[in-house]
Scaffold this active site. Structure first.
Site, short mmCIF file in Angstrom:
data_model
loop_
_atom_site.label_atom_id
_atom_site.label_comp_id
_atom_site.label_asym_id
_atom_site.label_seq_id
_atom_site.Cartn_x
_atom_site.Cartn_y
_atom_site.Cartn_z
N SER A 99 0.85 -1.19 0.00
CA SER A 99 0.00 0.00 0.00
C SER A 99 0.88 1.23 0.00
CB SER A 99 -0.87 0.00 1.26
OG SER A 99 -1.49 1.25 1.45
N TYR A 148 -1.43 -0.90 10.35
CA TYR A 148 -1.54 -1.11 8.91
C TYR A 148 -0.26 -0.65 8.21
CZ TYR A 148 -3.50 -0.94 4.19
OH TYR A 148 -3.73 -1.13 2.85
#
Length: 190
Positions: A146, A159
């Site tokens: 990401s 995350y």
């Protein structure tokens, strides 16, 4: 890497029940590949596989919790049986999000959950499938990270950490597989 994928790729896609994983599976099938659609949610994986078959492609669905090594090993065995050989592409896409908490407020259960899927899922996928690809002398691995891996947005610590680790593992694996015929890429969508 996508432009170099064979039109007859035998691909394993984790997290294929929805989102980016489903899109990868559908695109690979449209290019003529056979696809093992894997997801922790068997019904979602089956829906993707059914959509592929109904469009004239070849796919099967396999339930797999990527956080569990033994389930990734079982996924590999099922894929190998169906393909009759090692896959030519493995997309370690399964992932979950966790946000809205400061690092010190994230529970240990949440850390373990997100690390299990986002990080250990990629580790398990590479551990199980890379030796097969190396032995075949061909193929590719696409690990989905990401933009959070380098953006480090606040309230997204767990995350961010998992996705940064996926980038690092992918870059390391890319260097280790140089000259082997196996390509490695990491995708950092926003």
């Amino acid at each position: 890497m996508a432009d170099r994928i064979s039109h007859n790729a035998d691909a394993v896609v984790t997290g294929a029940g929805s989102g980016l994983g489903r899109a990868f599976a559908l695109e690979l099938a449209q290019r003529g590949g056979r696809v093992v659609c894997s997801d922790i949610n068997r019904k979602a994986a089956q829906a993707t596989a059914t959509a592929i078959v109904e469009a004239g492609g070849q796919a099967i669905a396999v339930a797999c919790d990527v956080a569990k090594l033994e389930q990734v090993e079982a996924l590999s065995a099922k894929a190998g049986d169906w393909f009759g050989n090692a896959p030519s592409l493995v997309i370690n896409n399964a992932g979950v999000g966790l946000g809205g908490k400061r690092v010190e407020d994230i529970s240990m259960a949440d850390w373990q959950w997100i690390m299990g899927i986002n990080l250990w899922g990629v580790i398990h996928g590479c551990h199980v499938f890379v030796p097969q690809l190396r032995a075949a002398g061909r193929g590719g691995v696409l690990n989905v990270a990401s933009a959070a891996s380098f953006g480090a947005a606040p309230m997204m610590g767990a995350y961010n950490a998992t996705k940064s680790a996926v980038v690092s593992i992918s870059e390391t694996l890319h260097a280790e597989l140089a000259g082997s015929g196996v390509r490695v890429a990491v995708l950092c969508p926003t």
